[in-house]
Motif scaffolding. Structure first.
Motif, PDB file in Angstrom:
ATOM      1  N   UNK A 253      28.711  90.263  16.451  1.00 18.67           N
ATOM      2  CA  UNK A 253      28.878  90.708  15.072  1.00 18.67           C
ATOM      3  C   UNK A 253      29.099  89.526  14.124  1.00 18.67           C
TER       4      UNK A 253
ATOM      5  N   UNK B 110      22.764  88.822  26.899  1.00 16.58           N
ATOM      6  CA  UNK B 110      23.141  89.190  28.264  1.00 16.58           C
ATOM      7  C   UNK B 110      22.666  90.620  28.524  1.00 16.58           C
TER       8      UNK B 110
ATOM      9  N   UNK C 189      25.023  93.318  29.616  1.00 18.22           N
ATOM     10  CA  UNK C 189      25.982  93.798  28.619  1.00 18.22           C
ATOM     11  C   UNK C 189      25.302  94.696  27.593  1.00 18.22           C
TER      12      UNK C 189
ATOM     13  N   UNK D 242      27.869  97.017  25.709  1.00 21.50           N
ATOM     14  CA  UNK D 242      28.893  96.081  25.266  1.00 21.50           C
ATOM     15  C   UNK D 242      28.328  94.949  24.417  1.00 21.50           C
TER      16      UNK D 242
ATOM     17  N   UNK E  36      36.726  90.408  10.920  1.00 16.44           N
ATOM     18  CA  UNK E  36      35.972  91.193  11.897  1.00 16.44           C
ATOM     19  C   UNK E  36      36.650  91.155  13.260  1.00 16.44           C
TER      20      UNK E  36
ATOM     21  N   UNK F 248      33.560  88.037  29.733  1.00 19.05           N
ATOM     22  CA  UNK F 248      32.774  88.935  28.886  1.00 19.05           C
ATOM     23  C   UNK F 248      33.654  89.840  28.023  1.00 19.05           C
TER      24      UNK F 248
ATOM     25  N   UNK G  75      33.947  88.828  24.357  1.00 19.91           N
ATOM     26  CA  UNK G  75      32.838  89.220  23.478  1.00 19.91           C
ATOM     27  C   UNK G  75      33.023  90.672  23.037  1.00 19.91           C
ATOM     28  N   UNK G  76      33.335  91.519  24.014  1.00 21.56           N
ATOM     29  CA  UNK G  76      33.499  92.940  23.712  1.00 21.56           C
ATOM     30  C   UNK G  76      34.652  93.148  22.740  1.00 21.56           C
TER      31      UNK G  76
ATOM     32  N   UNK H 188      35.949  91.071  20.675  1.00 20.82           N
ATOM     33  CA  UNK H 188      35.641  90.479  19.374  1.00 20.82           C
ATOM     34  C   UNK H 188      34.743  91.407  18.569  1.00 20.82           C
ATOM     35  N   UNK H 189      33.697  91.932  19.236  1.00 21.60           N
ATOM     36  CA  UNK H 189      32.802  92.860  18.551  1.00 21.60           C
ATOM     37  C   UNK H 189      33.543  94.106  18.091  1.00 21.60           C
ATOM     38  N   UNK H 190      34.532  94.528  18.886  1.00 22.80           N
ATOM     39  CA  UNK H 190      35.257  95.761  18.542  1.00 22.80           C
ATOM     40  C   UNK H 190      36.414  95.521  17.592  1.00 22.80           C
TER      41      UNK H 190
END
Lengths: 262, 278
Positions: free
Chosen positions: A148, A176, A179, A184, B66, B222, B225-226, B228-230
């Motif tokens: 994002x 990835x 993912x 994800x 974010x 990983x 990343x998850x 951070x996106x959320x």
């Protein structure tokens, strides 16, 4: 002979792979017989030399060219593996305000007389260094990762480039697939939809890149490797060839089966 | 390295409270995890009971909002405050999960050159009167945004990944930070399996060059990343090993943990099997 294409590789966000993409795309184009000059516009924080393994061979740099302390040709470093790949390194101990947009445009125009492609490795951010890097270019490749924050920054940069009327294309880096499948990570379609920019390439996350980068050997030189083939495809698309995209992270085997059936 | 023994000025205010600490999180190279580190260390400090304000100094390319999941709540930003359009209280966004954590967002449609370095430094100084910790998320690079971000900070956390280019940039930044700041190191996104295969720099390789006091080592995961996106800092996830690494970093900053950082190891066969290391 017509002058080279001048392409800036930029992203807004740092660490998404601008320098790695510049080095590998440059190598892939050179492997296809093109004469390529890579310009490191990250004055003060140069790294393109490391990624190409030429850091010990730097004598002169971009700032010294601009200041007239050397000839342009004296500052260009020829790659040891590909003789039609050249690098113009950035100065390390100066800052971005050491040169201006006009000077950068002049140097780039001179380089364009020497080769087929000038690829400009832009620094992170949208400050003076960004404006310099863009000043010499007539087209842009936006490097983004499917995250994002990276997409938001890319969107901001694309806006700035479109204001200048510059065509932009997209390389989605460090995807990835597993993912994406698990929901994800944003998919390629998600990213291109949000940014509404033409897709030039998709590069999967691959730990080989870390090692080859540290060793100064662009992975694109390994033409038999998975990533080598991917950078070659990007080079061909840049050349105008129509090359199908490898599907990453789309729903697995059954999803594809159904899609074919439908 | 200079520790900050002189920093305790004689209390002149009527409030007997010590001033908070202003720490800039910086790196030179982008994408090494400055914003993620700022969010997670801040969340961990706040969850531990401290009052914390996170300042996004990346004017024009903000992302801290974010990562914290607060982007929809940002109404005003740091330039609005500096230009006296709103009060500081109007601009501070309170975190959804940890009430003692606040965000001061960067302006998204402005430029770093719009920020006056002295005014920004004074703002950080005034935040130190109100919060135990002021964490400043520095933009990538060493241009005006960097100069602004470090101006008010007397401590720095340098975030570095185990890559030659990141180490080189970090080394340059350490030089620019000067001798008057306490500088500590977080090594981020270490992959123990790659280090074992000799395909990634080790903690010793990195700090052999930088030679900084090590605050922590965070493994590549990983789930970062998850999260951070959320917009959910992993430091608030009690079950996450990466979250635990951030909590320990917070404890080292506050001084409640003195044991040296552990280097993340590869999961054992059983951990892989049962997923406890994930």
């Amino acid at each position: 002979m017509s002058a080279a294409r001048r392409i800036v590789l930029t992203s807004g966000k740092g660490g998404v792979g601008k320098t790695t993409t510049t080095a590998n795309l440059g190598a892939a184009l050179a492997l296809r017989g093109k004469r390529v000059v890579l310009v490191d516009a990250d004055i003060g924080l140069r790294n393109l030399d490391l990624v190409l393994g030429v850091e010990k061979r730097i004598v002169f740099d971009l700032v010294e060219v601009v200041e007239g302390r050397c000839q342009l040709r004296q500052a260009l470093i020829k790659d040891k593996r590909l003789e039609n790949l050249l690098v113009l390194p950035a100065a390390q101990t100066r800052d971005k305000t050491a040169i201006g947009e006009l000077q950068m445009a002049e140097v780039t125009a001179q380089l364009a007389e020497l080769c087929d492609y000038v690829l400009i490795d832009c620094p992170a951010g949208i400050e003076h260094g960004f404006r310099n890097a863009v000043a010499g270019a007539s087209e842009a490749i936006i490097v983004t990762t499917p995250e994002v924050s990276s997409i938001r920054d890319a969107d901001r940069v694309i806006g700035k480039l479109r204001e200048r009327g510059m065509p932009v294309r997209l390389v989605i880096n460090r995807l990835r697939p597993e993912m994406v499948r698990s929901g994800d990570m944003l998919s390629v379609d998600d990213v291109t939809d949000i940014l509404s920019a033409e897709l030039l390439g998709i590069v999967p996350d691959d730990e080989e890149v870390i090692d080859t980068t540290n060793r100064g050997e662009p992975v694109a030189l390994q033409t038999e490797s998975r990533l080598g083939a991917i950078y070659d495809k990007i080079a061909r698309r840049l050349e105008g060839d129509v090359v199908a995209f490898t599907q990453f992270g789309t729903p697995g085997f059954f999803g594809r089966l159904f899609r074919k059936a439908g | 390295m200079h520790e900050m023994v002189h920093e305790e000025a004689p209390a002149q205010s009527a409030v007997p409270r010590e001033r908070g600490r202003a720490i800039v999180v910086t790196s030179g190279k982008g994408g090494v995890g400055k914003t993620t580190t700022t969010a997670n260390v801040g969340a961990a400090l706040a969850a531990g009971g401290a009052s914390v304000v996170l300042v996004d100094a990346d004017v024009g390319l903000r992302n801290l909002d974010i990562v914290l999941g607060l982007e929809a709540r940002v109404r005003h930003h740091v330039l609005d405050v500096l230009e006296n359009k709103v009060t500081l209280d109007d601009a501070l966004v309170t975190d959804k999960r940890v009430p003692s954590l606040r965000l001061l967002a960067a302006a998204q449609t402005r430029e770093k050159d719009d920020v006056d370095t002295v005014a920004f430094r004074d703002l950080i100084s005034s935040l130190r009167d109100r919060f135990d910790y002021v964490l400043i998320d520095c933009p990538a690079g060493i241009e005006k945004g960097f100069v602004n971000a470090i101006a008010g900070a007397d401590e720095a956390i340098v975030v570095c990944t185990p890559e030659v280019s990141a180490v080189r940039d970090a080394d340059r930044v350490v030089g620019l930070l000067g001798d008057n700041r306490s500088i500590k190191l977080i090594i981020n996104r270490l992959r123990p399996a790659l280090v074992r295969k000799g395909k990634m720099l080790s903690v010793d390789d990195v700090n052999g060059i930088l030679r900084l006091s090590l605050l922590g080592v965070v493994a590549e995961a990983p789930d970062v990343i998850v999260s951070t996106n959320r917009g959910e800092p992993v430091a608030l996830d009690a079950a996450s090993p990466v979250g635990e690494a951030y909590r320990q970093i917070a404890q080292r900053i506050s001084g409640t943990l003195t044991a040296p950082p552990e280097v993340p190891r590869e999961p054992t066969f059983f951990e892989k099997l049962f997923g406890s290391a994930k």
